[in-house]
Motif scaffolding. Structure first.
Motif, PDB file in Angstrom:
ATOM      1  N   TYR A 167     -54.894  47.000 -21.315  1.00 38.69           N
ATOM      2  CA  TYR A 167     -55.095  48.341 -21.870  1.00 38.69           C
ATOM      3  C   TYR A 167     -54.495  49.399 -20.956  1.00 38.69           C
ATOM      4  N   ALA A 168     -54.738  49.300 -19.649  1.00 39.39           N
ATOM      5  CA  ALA A 168     -54.155  50.269 -18.718  1.00 39.39           C
ATOM      6  C   ALA A 168     -52.628  50.242 -18.804  1.00 39.39           C
ATOM      7  N   GLN A 169     -52.064  49.041 -18.887  1.00 40.26           N
ATOM      8  CA  GLN A 169     -50.614  48.911 -18.996  1.00 40.26           C
ATOM      9  C   GLN A 169     -50.107  49.543 -20.287  1.00 40.26           C
ATOM     10  N   ALA A 170     -50.819  49.330 -21.376  1.00 37.06           N
ATOM     11  CA  ALA A 170     -50.380  49.868 -22.667  1.00 37.06           C
ATOM     12  C   ALA A 170     -50.431  51.389 -22.693  1.00 37.06           C
ATOM     13  N   VAL A 171     -51.489  51.971 -22.123  1.00 37.52           N
ATOM     14  CA  VAL A 171     -51.591  53.436 -22.096  1.00 37.52           C
ATOM     15  C   VAL A 171     -50.453  54.030 -21.285  1.00 37.52           C
ATOM     16  N   ALA A 172     -50.163  53.439 -20.128  1.00 39.98           N
ATOM     17  CA  ALA A 172     -49.074  53.945 -19.295  1.00 39.98           C
ATOM     18  C   ALA A 172     -47.723  53.767 -19.985  1.00 39.98           C
ATOM     19  N   ALA A 173     -47.548  52.656 -20.690  1.00 40.03           N
ATOM     20  CA  ALA A 173     -46.280  52.411 -21.380  1.00 40.03           C
ATOM     21  C   ALA A 173     -46.061  53.386 -22.532  1.00 40.03           C
ATOM     22  N   ARG A 174     -47.152  53.775 -23.211  1.00 36.42           N
ATOM     23  CA  ARG A 174     -47.045  54.730 -24.323  1.00 36.42           C
ATOM     24  C   ARG A 174     -46.763  56.148 -23.839  1.00 36.42           C
ATOM     25  N   TRP A 221     -49.914  52.936 -13.803  1.00 35.51           N
ATOM     26  CA  TRP A 221     -51.165  52.187 -13.846  1.00 35.51           C
ATOM     27  C   TRP A 221     -51.336  51.259 -12.652  1.00 35.51           C
ATOM     28  N   ALA A 222     -52.590  50.991 -12.329  1.00 38.28           N
ATOM     29  CA  ALA A 222     -52.967  50.048 -11.279  1.00 38.28           C
ATOM     30  C   ALA A 222     -53.784  48.928 -11.903  1.00 38.28           C
ATOM     31  N   ALA A 223     -53.423  47.696 -11.599  1.00 37.46           N
ATOM     32  CA  ALA A 223     -54.172  46.539 -12.097  1.00 37.46           C
ATOM     33  C   ALA A 223     -55.463  46.376 -11.308  1.00 37.46           C
ATOM     34  N   CYS A 265     -55.926  34.271 -10.239  1.00 44.76           N
ATOM     35  CA  CYS A 265     -55.659  35.586  -9.651  1.00 44.76           C
ATOM     36  C   CYS A 265     -54.193  35.772  -9.286  1.00 44.76           C
ATOM     37  N   VAL A 266     -53.535  34.736  -8.788  1.00 45.58           N
ATOM     38  CA  VAL A 266     -52.128  34.865  -8.409  1.00 45.58           C
ATOM     39  C   VAL A 266     -51.259  35.036  -9.646  1.00 45.58           C
ATOM     40  N   GLU A 267     -51.574  34.275 -10.685  1.00 49.32           N
ATOM     41  CA  GLU A 267     -50.816  34.410 -11.931  1.00 49.32           C
ATOM     42  C   GLU A 267     -51.051  35.787 -12.562  1.00 49.32           C
ATOM     43  N   ALA A 268     -52.289  36.268 -12.495  1.00 54.14           N
ATOM     44  CA  ALA A 268     -52.588  37.592 -13.044  1.00 54.14           C
ATOM     45  C   ALA A 268     -51.850  38.678 -12.283  1.00 54.14           C
ATOM     46  N   LEU A 269     -51.715  38.503 -10.976  1.00 56.01           N
ATOM     47  CA  LEU A 269     -50.957  39.474 -10.179  1.00 56.01           C
ATOM     48  C   LEU A 269     -49.487  39.463 -10.579  1.00 56.01           C
ATOM     49  N   ALA A 270     -48.916  38.297 -10.763  1.00 57.83           N
ATOM     50  CA  ALA A 270     -47.516  38.209 -11.178  1.00 57.83           C
ATOM     51  C   ALA A 270     -47.305  38.912 -12.515  1.00 57.83           C
ATOM     52  N   ALA A 271     -48.251  38.735 -13.439  1.00 55.07           N
ATOM     53  CA  ALA A 271     -48.145  39.405 -14.737  1.00 55.07           C
ATOM     54  C   ALA A 271     -48.249  40.918 -14.579  1.00 55.07           C
ATOM     55  N   ALA A 272     -49.124  41.374 -13.694  1.00 51.74           N
ATOM     56  CA  ALA A 272     -49.271  42.809 -13.475  1.00 51.74           C
ATOM     57  C   ALA A 272     -48.014  43.408 -12.864  1.00 51.74           C
ATOM     58  N   VAL A 273     -47.430  42.710 -11.911  1.00 55.24           N
ATOM     59  CA  VAL A 273     -46.180  43.182 -11.303  1.00 55.24           C
ATOM     60  C   VAL A 273     -45.087  43.270 -12.362  1.00 55.24           C
ATOM     61  N   ALA A 274     -44.982  42.241 -13.190  1.00 54.33           N
ATOM     62  CA  ALA A 274     -43.981  42.248 -14.254  1.00 54.33           C
ATOM     63  C   ALA A 274     -44.237  43.371 -15.251  1.00 54.33           C
ATOM     64  N   GLY A 275     -45.509  43.759 -15.415  1.00 55.63           N
ATOM     65  CA  GLY A 275     -45.861  44.823 -16.344  1.00 55.63           C
ATOM     66  C   GLY A 275     -45.795  46.212 -15.754  1.00 55.63           C
ATOM     67  N   TYR A 302     -54.262  37.655  -1.145  1.00 53.80           N
ATOM     68  CA  TYR A 302     -53.627  38.533  -0.154  1.00 53.80           C
ATOM     69  C   TYR A 302     -52.179  38.127   0.105  1.00 53.80           C
ATOM     70  N   ALA A 303     -51.943  36.841   0.210  1.00 53.26           N
ATOM     71  CA  ALA A 303     -50.578  36.375   0.463  1.00 53.26           C
ATOM     72  C   ALA A 303     -49.651  36.787  -0.674  1.00 53.26           C
ATOM     73  N   ALA A 304     -50.122  36.627  -1.904  1.00 49.04           N
ATOM     74  CA  ALA A 304     -49.298  37.007  -3.054  1.00 49.04           C
ATOM     75  C   ALA A 304     -49.128  38.522  -3.131  1.00 49.04           C
ATOM     76  N   LEU A 305     -50.174  39.266  -2.777  1.00 49.95           N
ATOM     77  CA  LEU A 305     -50.098  40.726  -2.822  1.00 49.95           C
ATOM     78  C   LEU A 305     -49.117  41.248  -1.785  1.00 49.95           C
TER      79      LEU A 305
END
Length: 413
Positions: free
Chosen positions: A161-168, A175-177, A186-196, A221-224
């Motif tokens: 939702y945060a990503q969609a509001v910022a994109a619109r 936006w911040a995830a 968590c690592v996969e979710a971070l990758a998706a957030a970065v891509a978004g 932390y390592a992924a971040l």
């Protein structure tokens, strides 16, 4: 807000002697945000605002602490703990109504989510061209096994939702995830957030059940650090949201683990509330003011390019005048401070008193009436103009504190 709902709210506040964040009503003003629109042009208002923007490039203005809230009535996926809608939990019920009024959505049944976003757009229009807001998603409480708990979550704002509001509305928002580090994905979710396009990750450890010093956080932390995104993490006692381990998880010293992984950390509110165990003296060390523990970290050379802080909430009445003065006067810290409003909280009228700042010599008395007028029309502008006019011993917050965009756009330390 109808008179009946106001009576319910005040009854909820009074029951058990509870108050919102320990504040009291202003002596001369209303408890409630009048939610007016266009600010009337007057010489006094124009001059106060003009001076506030002097030296600040609005194109670099990114308010880095803005809550994206609602009720989920738009299909956003937002969830609100039922306790915040029950008079059997008067403090949380009162908080919810105050937040709705602060965001000017208390009279928008059926379209609270959309009205909240529209109101923020209106407020940004009242700033200068180029100014934007960083909207926070908010993850659920998770236990140590990575299981989400809706019952223990105060609220939930999905990353999608945060990503969609910022994109619109990219001219208004970034936006911040929010990703709980105990999640199995968590690592996969971070990758998706970065891509978004997420510019940061937001945590509120006391409410989300996160121990920032736990080894369970290491892979996140390592992924971040590899992604180059900063972590905006609440530090100090938490008053606005319930849940988790309030005393332990707000300890600023727990953020050392993230810093030692090379993560850029933004300590929200400069850890300006409460006390915590001085873990540098062991698990049974003495209780020390959270701000003093934060200041110790700021003084460590190894964290000079890693540890930052935002100045959100510092003007609220439950914050220390002494801490505010220290932050204004310590100009050597200013390159590491970032402006944030903690919106919608500046719209909660009793939380911030310009008259009190004037009485303490932090604000020109002539600014008080003008600032109160600005707040009734634009709490975001009020927050910015107030901070720019505060002074202590001839020092003010540097203009660069309000030019935060470059900090969030760079991806490496």
């Amino acid at each position: 807000m109808t008179p009946a709902r106001r009576r319910l709210l005040l009854g909820g506040l009074a029951l058990g002697g509870l108050t919102l964040s320990g504040v009291v009503a202003q002596r001369s003003g209303s408890l409630f945000n009048s939610c007016q629109a266009l600010l009337p042009p007057t010489p006094a208002v124009d001059e106060l605002i003009r001076w506030a923007w002097e030296g600040v490039d609005a194109r670099q203005f990114l308010d880095c602490h803005v809550h994206l809230v609602g009720t989920g009535d738009s299909g956003s996926g937002i969830e609100v703990n039922p306790q915040m809608e029950s008079l059997f939990h008067p403090l949380q019920y009162a908080q919810r109504l105050f937040y709705l009024n602060a965001g000017c959505v208390h009279d928008a049944p059926g379209r609270v989510d959309d009205s909240y976003v529209e109101r923020m757009q209106n407020l940004v229009d009242g700033l200068r061209p180029g100014a934007r807001l960083l909207l926070f998603a908010f993850d659920r409480f998770h236990d140590v096994d990575g299981r989400a708990s809706r019952q223990r979550s105060s609220f939930y704002t999905p990353n999608a939702y945060a990503q969609a509001v910022a994109a619109r509305h990219p001219q208004y928002f970034a936006w911040a995830a929010s990703i709980h580090p105990y999640r199995n994905d968590c690592v996969e979710a971070l990758a998706a957030a970065v891509a978004g396009g997420a510019l940061a990750v937001k945590w509120l450890p006391p409410a989300m059940g996160i121990d920032p010093s736990s080894p369970l956080c290491d892979r996140f932390y390592a992924a971040l650090a590899a992604a180059g995104l900063p972590l905006i993490s609440h530090a100090g006692e938490e008053k606005a949201v319930h849940g988790g381990d309030q005393e332990a998880y707000g300890n600023p010293l727990l953020l050392r683990r993230a810093l030692d992984h090379g993560v850029r950390v933004v300590a929200a509110h400069c850890a300006s509330l409460g006390s915590a165990v001085d873990l540098d003296q062991g698990e049974n060390g003495p209780q020390v003011a959270c701000f003093d523990l934060f200041a110790r970290l700021m003084g460590e050379a190894r964290y000079e390019k890693l540890l930052f802080a935002d100045i959100s909430a510092l003007t609220q009445r439950n914050r220390s005048e002494e801490i505010l003065r220290v932050l204004i006067e310590r100009s050597e810290w200013h390159p590491r401070l970032l402006n944030g409003s903690d919106y919608p909280l500046p719209g909660i009228v009793p939380l911030i008193s310009p008259a009190d700042f004037a009485a303490r010599g932090l604000l020109p008395p002539s600014a008080v009436v003008v600032l109160e007028l600005v707040r009734q029309h634009n709490p975001l502008l009020f927050d910015f103009v107030l901070k720019r006019h505060l002074s202590s011993r001839g020092q003010r917050f540097a203009p660069a504190i309000f030019e935060t965009r470059a900090f969030f756009e760079r991806k490496t330390v």
